[in-house]
Design an enzyme around this catalytic site. Structure first.
Site, PDB file in Angstrom:
ATOM      1  N   HIS A 326       0.804  -1.214   0.000  1.00 24.11           N
ATOM      2  CA  HIS A 326       0.000   0.000   0.000  1.00 24.11           C
ATOM      3  C   HIS A 326       0.837   1.264   0.000  1.00 24.11           C
ATOM      4  CE1 HIS A 326      -3.311  -2.728   0.981  1.00 24.11           C
ATOM      5  NE2 HIS A 326      -4.118  -1.749   0.618  1.00 24.11           N
ATOM      6  N   GLY A 327       2.043   1.220   0.519  1.00 24.53           N
ATOM      7  CA  GLY A 327       2.823   2.441   0.510  1.00 24.53           C
ATOM      8  C   GLY A 327       4.132   2.316   1.248  1.00 24.53           C
TER       9      GLY A 327
END
Length: 484
Positions: A326-327
């Site tokens: 996700h990041g």
């Protein structure tokens, strides 16, 4: 280009009319049109990053052809490694380079050794995590002999860049989506109705629900030190609603748009906030990603087989990697780790596959125990969302600490009284929850009751459209998952 922008409301009808009225007789011409339209759609944001999609497409197309032409195990493994290195390499440079460099500096700094390193001013290409995983599914499936490589470059390039799901999913498997580019496609009334219905509900989730929650969420998380516990809990709950409305709304619009062109994409959300444990939640939330990790990482690692240590390792890996996907921030890793901790007890006690049907099936209301299970699961998910939304680990812990040690547990706000204006949003969220609840046993939001009563169904369409029009802004807001 954003689904909730005026540009898209012009773009979609133009492409639709060309697709069905000008190029209807030729599948090849339709595929060329979809490819051009997809590149225009993506290039509308920043045309320079079209080269990344094209490069990834060329690499995996060539790897697929070479895999189909070779039976030597060593050669095939080498080709798969090339695909993995190229796709994950692009992802690593554009998404994770600065994270690793800064983490390296911080680690040495923690023991008193200063380090100098260069970080890059890199713009993260929209959707790179989505289309790299989609192309990887092709190379892996061809390597496993589950899919025959295609020689039709136009069809393959259109599959990689298919604009409805290009920048935020669903992450389609090549075995499901790619063959659809070779089949005759015809437009039907039912197909058009279901497509428009999903687009309508997706816009409602995004424009009306998510975008109306966003200002409150942003303010509460930014000024958390000035608010009391009830407000901070409210901020976390509203973010849970915001991210669901935002992301599932995008998926609904993507699936509905694809259906207008004769394509069927996989369902990405199945009313996850009505889950009775974390295992069920992950069978209903971002399904295309969770099943991708299951099939291409979890099962190859051994899945639920092996001893207790191996099962624990596999669960921890899959959730941490999912968080990291996700990041490039420790907050996402913490979010994934929390879900692993929530899931592990279910695995050990054999309860991770307990709930495979919809809650309160064939009933209007859930039993008391079901209601408690839903509330408990939602509380755990919402707690984890605090880490997902926070800017840093410190921010997340400070936010949680402020909830626990707040001196004022009764007042809604210790700073202002503007949150009283949230009452209309509460009514809107109750309306949203009712729609979701009565749709929970169906793929689409119109429940059986409305499906059989056309007057009420069209009244519902009118109400949703009215809410969307009233909530629309001149400047379209981006989708949360564009940053991933």
């Amino acid at each position: 280009m954003l689904f909730n922008s005026f540009e898209f409301f012009i773009f979609l009808p133009v492409v639709f009319c060309l697709y069905w009225f000008v190029f209807k007789r030729s599948i090849k011409a339709q595929n060329v049109l979809l490819l051009i339209a997809s590149y225009v759609f993506y290039g509308w944001w920043d045309w320079r990053f079209l080269s990344l999609i094209l490069f990834s497409t060329l690499v995996d197309y060539a790897v697929g052809l070479k895999l189909g032409a070779s039976e030597k195990k060593g050669v095939r493994k080498g080709l798969l490694v090339i695909s993995l290195l190229v796709n994950l390499g692009l992802l690593g440079v554009f998404k994770y380079y600065n994270f690793f460099v800064e983490s390296w500096i911080d680690a040495w700094g923690a023991v008193g050794i200063p380090m100098n390193a260069t970080t890059l001013n890199i713009i993260l290409p929209v959707g790179i995590s989505f289309y790299t995983f989609q192309t990887l599914s092709y190379s892996i499936d061809v390597y496993r002999n589950k899919l025959q490589p295609t020689r039709n470059f136009i069809a393959f390039a259109a599959f990689v860049s298919f604009f409805p799901q290009l920048v935020a999913g669903p992450i389609e498997r090549a075995s499901n989506l790619l063959p659809q580019f070779f089949k005759d496609r015809s437009f039907t009334y039912d197909q058009g109705v279901t497509g428009m219905r999903m687009i309508l509900y997706g816009l409602f989730k995004k424009v009306v629900i998510a975008d109306n929650c966003a200002p409150y969420v942003d303010d509460i998380f930014l000024n958390y030190s000035e608010y009391s516990s009830p407000v901070l809990v409210l901020g976390a709950v509203l973010f849970a609603v915001q991210i669901y409305g935002d992301f599932s709304g995008y998926s609904d619009i993507a699936i509905g748009t694809a259906r207008l062109f004769g394509f069927n994409l996989m369902t990405n959300f199945r009313y996850p906030y009505f889950s009775r444990n974390i295992g069920e939640f992950w069978r209903r939330w971002h399904i295309s990603l969770s099943t991708w990790f299951r099939d291409y990482l979890y099962i190859p690692l051994g899945g639920s087989r092996g001893n207790t240590y191996q099962q624990l390792r596999n669960v921890l890996i899959i959730f941490v990697v999912s968080g990291f996907w996700h990041g490039a921030n420790w907050t996402f890793i913490a979010w994934g780790g929390l879900h692993a901790l929530f899931f592990i007890p279910l695995l050990f006690f054999g309860r991770n596959r307990k709930y495979l049907n919809a809650v309160a099936e064939d009933r209007i209301f859930p039993h008391f125990k079901e209601a408690l299970a839903i509330l408990g699961t939602f509380a755990m998910v919402t707690f984890a969302w605090i880490f997902f939304r926070a800017d840093s680990i410190t921010h997340a812990f400070d936010y949680i600490r402020s909830i626990v040690i707040s001196e004022d547990y009764t007042s809604l706000s210790t700073k202002t009284t503007y949150l009283i204006n949230i009452k209309p949003l509460f009514l809107l969220l109750i309306f949203f929850m009712i729609i979701e609840w009565f749709s929970r046993e169906r793929e689409q939001f119109v429940g059986q009751f409305l499906q059989q009563r056309s007057v009420l169904r069209y009244a519902m369409y009118f109400v949703l459209m009215l809410f969307i029009i009233l909530s629309f802004n001149n400047e379209a807001t981006s989708f949360i998952y564009f940053q991933f």
